[in-house]
Design a protein around this motif. Structure first.
Motif, PDB file in Angstrom:
ATOM      1  N   UNK A  10       0.856  -1.143  -0.066  1.00 51.06           N
ATOM      2  CA  UNK A  10      -0.009   0.042   0.105  1.00 51.06           C
ATOM      3  C   UNK A  10       1.167   1.131  -0.017  1.00 51.06           C
ATOM      4  N   UNK A  11       1.945   1.160   0.802  1.00 56.93           N
ATOM      5  CA  UNK A  11       3.089   2.481   0.641  1.00 56.93           C
ATOM      6  C   UNK A  11       3.480   2.782  -0.824  1.00 56.93           C
ATOM      7  N   UNK A  12       3.776   1.627  -1.663  1.00 56.47           N
ATOM      8  CA  UNK A  12       4.192   1.815  -2.772  1.00 56.47           C
ATOM      9  C   UNK A  12       2.970   2.538  -3.860  1.00 56.47           C
ATOM     10  N   UNK A  13       1.813   1.940  -3.289  1.00 57.56           N
ATOM     11  CA  UNK A  13       0.684   2.533  -4.069  1.00 57.56           C
ATOM     12  C   UNK A  13       0.565   3.976  -3.892  1.00 57.56           C
ATOM     13  N   UNK A  14       0.540   4.246  -2.680  1.00 60.73           N
ATOM     14  CA  UNK A  14       0.500   5.952  -2.118  1.00 60.73           C
ATOM     15  C   UNK A  14       1.659   6.562  -2.697  1.00 60.73           C
ATOM     16  N   UNK A  27      11.164   9.641 -11.646  1.00 57.36           N
ATOM     17  CA  UNK A  27      11.492   8.785 -10.546  1.00 57.36           C
ATOM     18  C   UNK A  27      11.113   7.426 -11.294  1.00 57.36           C
ATOM     19  N   UNK A  28      12.209   6.556 -11.588  1.00 51.53           N
ATOM     20  CA  UNK A  28      11.896   5.147 -12.060  1.00 51.53           C
ATOM     21  C   UNK A  28      12.832   4.226 -11.504  1.00 51.53           C
ATOM     22  N   UNK A  29      12.350   2.891 -11.584  1.00 54.43           N
ATOM     23  CA  UNK A  29      13.218   2.035 -11.372  1.00 54.43           C
ATOM     24  C   UNK A  29      13.212   0.778 -12.043  1.00 54.43           C
ATOM     25  N   UNK A  30      14.522   0.012 -11.773  1.00 54.71           N
ATOM     26  CA  UNK A  30      14.482  -1.200 -12.513  1.00 54.71           C
ATOM     27  C   UNK A  30      13.469  -2.274 -12.167  1.00 54.71           C
ATOM     28  N   UNK A  31      13.390  -2.316 -10.959  1.00 58.69           N
ATOM     29  CA  UNK A  31      12.319  -3.182 -10.476  1.00 58.69           C
ATOM     30  C   UNK A  31      11.705  -2.729  -8.910  1.00 58.69           C
ATOM     31  N   UNK A  32      10.722  -3.031  -8.809  1.00 53.88           N
ATOM     32  CA  UNK A  32       9.906  -2.700  -7.516  1.00 53.88           C
ATOM     33  C   UNK A  32       9.585  -4.001  -6.891  1.00 53.88           C
ATOM     34  N   UNK A  33       9.732  -4.037  -5.468  1.00 53.14           N
ATOM     35  CA  UNK A  33       9.409  -5.357  -4.941  1.00 53.14           C
ATOM     36  C   UNK A  33       8.414  -4.865  -3.932  1.00 53.14           C
ATOM     37  N   UNK A  34       7.252  -5.512  -4.045  1.00 55.63           N
ATOM     38  CA  UNK A  34       6.260  -5.264  -3.063  1.00 55.63           C
ATOM     39  C   UNK A  34       6.256  -6.473  -2.068  1.00 55.63           C
ATOM     40  N   UNK A  41      -5.189  -6.514  -6.730  1.00 55.09           N
ATOM     41  CA  UNK A  41      -4.970  -6.179  -8.370  1.00 55.09           C
ATOM     42  C   UNK A  41      -5.053  -5.047  -8.714  1.00 55.09           C
ATOM     43  N   UNK A  42      -5.897  -3.991  -8.115  1.00 58.37           N
ATOM     44  CA  UNK A  42      -6.479  -2.643  -8.595  1.00 58.37           C
ATOM     45  C   UNK A  42      -4.960  -1.811  -8.096  1.00 58.37           C
ATOM     46  N   UNK A  43      -4.282  -2.070  -7.165  1.00 62.36           N
ATOM     47  CA  UNK A  43      -3.074  -1.386  -7.034  1.00 62.36           C
ATOM     48  C   UNK A  43      -1.903  -1.737  -7.728  1.00 62.36           C
ATOM     49  N   UNK A  44      -1.827  -3.304  -8.080  1.00 58.01           N
ATOM     50  CA  UNK A  44      -0.909  -3.557  -9.257  1.00 58.01           C
ATOM     51  C   UNK A  44      -1.144  -2.792 -10.631  1.00 58.01           C
ATOM     52  N   UNK A  45      -2.333  -2.534 -11.026  1.00 54.92           N
ATOM     53  CA  UNK A  45      -2.709  -1.823 -12.272  1.00 54.92           C
ATOM     54  C   UNK A  45      -2.216  -0.521 -12.145  1.00 54.92           C
ATOM     55  N   UNK A  46      -2.407   0.168 -11.045  1.00 58.17           N
ATOM     56  CA  UNK A  46      -1.841   1.431 -11.067  1.00 58.17           C
ATOM     57  C   UNK A  46      -0.338   1.644 -10.992  1.00 58.17           C
ATOM     58  N   UNK A  49       0.857   0.825 -14.485  1.00 61.94           N
ATOM     59  CA  UNK A  49       0.373   1.703 -15.420  1.00 61.94           C
ATOM     60  C   UNK A  49       1.467   2.900 -15.353  1.00 61.94           C
ATOM     61  N   UNK A  50       1.761   3.188 -14.066  1.00 59.47           N
ATOM     62  CA  UNK A  50       2.910   4.339 -14.118  1.00 59.47           C
ATOM     63  C   UNK A  50       4.394   3.915 -14.299  1.00 59.47           C
ATOM     64  N   UNK A  51       4.815   2.627 -13.614  1.00 61.92           N
ATOM     65  CA  UNK A  51       6.125   2.472 -13.749  1.00 61.92           C
ATOM     66  C   UNK A  51       6.499   1.366 -14.971  1.00 61.92           C
ATOM     67  N   UNK A  52       5.379   0.777 -15.444  1.00 64.95           N
ATOM     68  CA  UNK A  52       5.679  -0.357 -16.285  1.00 64.95           C
ATOM     69  C   UNK A  52       5.850  -1.778 -15.592  1.00 64.95           C
ATOM     70  N   UNK A  53       6.058  -2.780 -16.461  1.00 61.37           N
ATOM     71  CA  UNK A  53       5.755  -4.070 -15.938  1.00 61.37           C
ATOM     72  C   UNK A  53       7.184  -4.437 -15.182  1.00 61.37           C
ATOM     73  N   UNK A  54       7.530  -3.617 -14.149  1.00 59.31           N
ATOM     74  CA  UNK A  54       8.615  -4.033 -13.296  1.00 59.31           C
ATOM     75  C   UNK A  54       8.228  -4.185 -11.747  1.00 59.31           C
ATOM     76  N   UNK A  55       7.013  -4.722 -11.482  1.00 58.56           N
ATOM     77  CA  UNK A  55       6.471  -4.937 -10.111  1.00 58.56           C
ATOM     78  C   UNK A  55       6.496  -6.264  -9.930  1.00 58.56           C
TER      79      UNK A  55
END
Ligand SMILES: [Zn+2]
Length: 247
Positions: A10-14, A27-34, A41-46, A49-55
């Motif tokens: 939820x912090x990543x989403x906020x 502000x971009x990342x090579x990968x994001x670890x949740x 699923x709704x948080x993942x979509x958001x 959508x912003x960072x690309x498929x790096x989550x």
């Protein structure tokens, strides 16, 4: 500039919503670890959508550390089976079961068939990435997050918020507390567009999930405090165990 962002779901989403709201695009990342919380699923979509498929979603607990993590197929979480034996009691591909772990490499304080207190489904068949490690399908969070209909049927709190609360117009954040088998309190952090349509929507959603006989109160608050360990808890079951019907 860090390349990897690790955080509670939820912090990543906020954080993502903050970047979008302030027009910060560099502000971009090579990968994001949740980690540490159920990634909705709704948080993942958001976030994607912003960072690309790096989550990448990860699942672990304090006692044995990492239990399972996503690969780049993003189709379930591979169990860290090199050092852990993971069972999902009573669960399969569609029904969540109780996660039980046995630590195979901790010789100082072995954990044998330790019940973590979380629910998960099991993913069947091989993963398209080619790794042979077994997979969990979806992790639903704590068994204590389970709420009940007045008739006593269990409802996963996370799935309630996932299914409808996150889509309610005018509601920034919500938490549902059940204090008796036929009563819930919904705590709401309102957005600017909060109004009667939000309440109508909530009533319909509660009717759908719990049935119209579930009594409900709404409590509008400024903020919903995280737990002492910094996690956000969607659903709180305050039922006396004696009130909960046997499964
Ligand atoms: Zn894979």
């Amino acid at each position: 500039r860090p390349e990897i962002l690790i955080g509670h779901a939820h912090s990543i989403h906020f954080f993502t919503r903050y970047l979008i709201a302030h027009g910060i695009d560099d502000v971009r990342f090579a990968s994001i670890l949740s980690t540490a919380e159920t990634l909705l699923p709704a948080e993942r979509r958001d976030i994607e959508a912003h960072f690309g498929p790096v989550l990448f979603d990860r699942y672990g607990c304090e006692e044995v550390s990492l239990i399972a993590s996503e690969c780049d197929a993003h189709d379930g979480l591979h169990v860290a089976a090199e050092g852990l034996w993971v069972e999902v009691l009573g669960g399969d591909a569609s029904t969540p079961g109780r996660v039980v772990v046995t630590d195979l490499i901790n010789r100082g304080m072995p954990m044998l068939r330790y019940e973590v207190g979380d629910l998960a489904t099991v993913a069947s068949g091989p993963c398209s990435c080619g790794r042979g490690l077994p997979r969990l399908g979806r992790v639903f969070g704590r068994t204590t997050d389970i709420l009940y209909t007045p008739a006593g049927a269990p409802v996963s709190g996370v799935s309630i918020l996932d299914t409808f609360l996150i889509h309610i117009p005018g509601v920034k954040q919500a938490q549902i507390v059940q204090d008796s088998l036929d009563h819930v309190t919904l705590r709401l952090v309102p957005a600017e567009s909060y109004g009667q349509p939000s309440l109508d929507h909530l009533h319909r959603a509660l009717d759908d999930v719990f049935g119209p006989e579930m009594r409900r109160d709404f409590e509008v608050v400024d903020a919903i405090a995280p737990t002492a360990r910094g996690k956000f808890q969607f659903s709180i079951c305050e039922l006396d165990p004696a009130q909960i019907p046997p499964a």
